[in-house]
Design a protein around this motif. Structure first.
Motif, PDB file in Angstrom:
ATOM      1  N   SER A 156       1.208   0.357  -4.519  1.00 30.43           N
ATOM      2  CA  SER A 156      -0.119   0.492  -5.107  1.00 30.43           C
ATOM      3  C   SER A 156      -1.031   1.339  -4.235  1.00 30.43           C
ATOM      4  O   SER A 156      -1.045   1.195  -3.007  1.00 30.43           O
ATOM      5  CB  SER A 156      -0.746  -0.891  -5.306  1.00 30.43           C
ATOM      6  OG  SER A 156      -2.088  -0.794  -5.737  1.00 30.43           O
ATOM      7  N   ASN A 157      -1.799   2.210  -4.891  1.00 28.15           N
ATOM      8  CA  ASN A 157      -2.820   2.969  -4.175  1.00 28.15           C
ATOM      9  C   ASN A 157      -4.192   2.319  -4.289  1.00 28.15           C
ATOM     10  O   ASN A 157      -5.209   2.921  -3.956  1.00 28.15           O
ATOM     11  CB  ASN A 157      -2.873   4.424  -4.675  1.00 28.15           C
ATOM     12  CG  ASN A 157      -3.205   4.518  -6.165  1.00 28.15           C
ATOM     13  OD1 ASN A 157      -3.572   3.534  -6.807  1.00 28.15           O
ATOM     14  ND2 ASN A 157      -3.068   5.710  -6.713  1.00 28.15           N
ATOM     15  N   ASN A 158      -4.191   1.075  -4.768  1.00 26.59           N
ATOM     16  CA  ASN A 158      -5.445   0.331  -4.905  1.00 26.59           C
ATOM     17  C   ASN A 158      -5.770  -0.493  -3.666  1.00 26.59           C
ATOM     18  O   ASN A 158      -6.837  -1.105  -3.600  1.00 26.59           O
ATOM     19  CB  ASN A 158      -5.382  -0.587  -6.132  1.00 26.59           C
ATOM     20  CG  ASN A 158      -5.247   0.190  -7.428  1.00 26.59           C
ATOM     21  OD1 ASN A 158      -5.882   1.229  -7.603  1.00 26.59           O
ATOM     22  ND2 ASN A 158      -4.423  -0.305  -8.333  1.00 26.59           N
TER      23      ASN A 158
ATOM     24  N   SER B  55       0.829  -1.203   0.000  1.00 23.33           N
ATOM     25  CA  SER B  55       0.000   0.000   0.000  1.00 23.33           C
ATOM     26  C   SER B  55       0.866   1.256   0.000  1.00 23.33           C
ATOM     27  O   SER B  55       1.868   1.348   0.706  1.00 23.33           O
ATOM     28  CB  SER B  55      -0.917  -0.002   1.223  1.00 23.33           C
ATOM     29  OG  SER B  55      -0.176  -0.099   2.414  1.00 23.33           O
TER      30      SER B  55
ATOM     31  N   ASN C  60       0.934   4.544  -7.507  1.00 18.77           N
ATOM     32  CA  ASN C  60       1.360   3.282  -8.103  1.00 18.77           C
ATOM     33  C   ASN C  60       2.805   3.414  -8.590  1.00 18.77           C
ATOM     34  O   ASN C  60       3.147   4.388  -9.260  1.00 18.77           O
ATOM     35  CB  ASN C  60       0.451   2.902  -9.273  1.00 18.77           C
ATOM     36  CG  ASN C  60      -0.970   2.623  -8.834  1.00 18.77           C
ATOM     37  OD1 ASN C  60      -1.189   2.003  -7.796  1.00 18.77           O
ATOM     38  ND2 ASN C  60      -1.942   3.087  -9.595  1.00 18.77           N
TER      39      ASN C  60
END
Length: 398
Positions: free
Chosen positions: A205-207, A182, A186
């Motif tokens: 990742s920012n997902n 996290s 990205n």
């Protein structure tokens, strides 16, 4: 180029193999140099040279489909072997040592790792390293994490060499099978492998949400940057047993390994406490908020490798990104009427020690007599002095 082409065409030639790897390395170095030397008088000639190198090497590049079926474009069966990548620092006698095929159960990546540890330039950043993984999947990740500690340009050269090498083992770069960490954006960190060796790579990742221990949702600001960096620190502590800490509030007398669960727990608790204090003081008096941010910055920079990472490595740049967020809170304090001074401590230790306190001396890595890591910046808020703290390399006389 005529003789180069003839040598490269010889099958099962160690001389051809040495030449091919050297050309791969030369191509990568020239490509990197061109990115910066855009106005160099040799720019156009260098581009033509790169085209010639591409043509020379193209005949030896196999497609992904070829590797999957285990045959070359001509239908000839591929027999992978384990050559040692020649480093610029190897002697010719080293290069031409007999290449031994892997025995049953032997790690396919073993010879690549051995070759990497012959590079004297790289060893000055990682020290006398010893790989400890027991399978190729873990060894791939250990190898790539090691390169995150060296200057990015050097790391990129070695990553290209390694990918050229693993192709001879029937493995291909996999840019899509990645372990996600996290973060606030990205970012591809390193690739995985598929084929005869399967391993996941790594990306930010920012997902996915921040580490649940942070108890924070996305805010679209500098707190996201800090949350992403703290989340990454916590995750790396879990996966990389080479990390150490030098956080004064946990242990002021030395640099401690984070290999044990008890030491991990103490450091992570202190790191999270300081992060939560930053959130709690976000709307408080700017001087209080600044002190909390200085404490968090110290905790992040106290997470170190031995030898200390290069400041321009991937890891070093991640920590610098956290430190840059101090600028905003310093400006807020000044706007509120506080007299604020901030000074990162770098350079010769004799020039900075009056600005610091409880420093630690190292006998590995870095330049003798100079600061290896600025754990905490020097700060002054009105008349209150907050000393910095550094790790420094002992001098030659010591």
């Amino acid at each position: 180029m005529q003789h180069l082409s003839k040598l490269l065409e010889i099958e099962d030639s160690k001389l051809a193999w040495v030449l091919r790897l050297g050309l791969y390395g030369l191509r990568t170095q020239l490509q990197e140099a061109l990115k910066e030397a855009t106005k160099d008088p040799g720019n156009s000639i260098c581009q033509e040279l790169l085209q010639e190198l591409n043509e020379l090497l193209q005949a030896k590049i196999l497609t992904e489909k070829d590797w999957e079926v285990g045959r070359t474009g001509d239908g000839e069966k591929i027999t992978p072997h384990h050559p040692i990548t020649p480093s610029p620092h190897l002697s010719w006698e080293d290069v031409f040592e007999p290449i031994q095929p892997a025995t049953t159960g032997e790690l396919k990546l073993k010879y690549i790792c051995e070759a990497l540890l012959t590079d004297k330039e790289l060893l000055q950043y990682v020290g006398e390293y010893e790989f400890h993984s027991s399978n190729d999947t873990d060894l791939w990740n250990e190898l790539q994490r090691l390169l995150l500690r060296v200057p990015e340009k050097l790391a990129h050269v070695w990553q290209e060499r390694i990918l050229a090498e693993v192709s001879q083992l029937g493995a291909l770069e996999d840019k899509f099978s990645l372990q996600q960490m996290s973060f606030c954006r990205n970012e591809h960190v390193y690739s995985g492998l598929k084929g005869n060796i399967e391993a996941k790579g790594l990306c930010l990742s920012n997902n996915i949400g921040f580490d649940p221990q942070l108890r924070m949702e996305t805010r679209d600001g500098e707190f996201d940057v800090l949350a992403g960096i703290v989340s990454t620190c916590v995750k790396f502590i879990e996966i990389d047993k080479c990390l150490h800490h030098a956080l004064k509030s946990v242990d002021r007398f030395g640099v401690r390994s984070l290999d044990s669960e008890s030491e991990q727990a103490k450091y992570v608790t202190a790191l999270l406490d300081r992060f939560h204090r930053v959130l709690a003081t976000a709307d408080a008096d700017p001087a209080i908020a600044l002190r909390a941010r200085l404490d968090l910055d110290e905790a992040i920079h106290s997470l170190v490798y031995l030898p200390i990472c290069d400041r321009f490595s991937w890891w070093g740049k991640l920590q610098q990104e956290a430190r840059r967020t101090l600028n905003g809170v310093v400006e807020k304090a000044r706007d509120a009427g506080y007299q604020v001074q901030i000074r990162p401590l770098w350079g010769t230790y004799a020039d900075v020690y009056t600005w610091s306190k409880d420093d630690l001396q190292l006998d590995i890595g870095g330049i003798p007599g100079e600061v290896s890591a600025c754990l905490r910046v020097y700060a002054k808020i009105n008349d209150e002095v907050l000393p910095g703290r550094v790790l420094f390399r002992s001098s030659l006389e010591a």
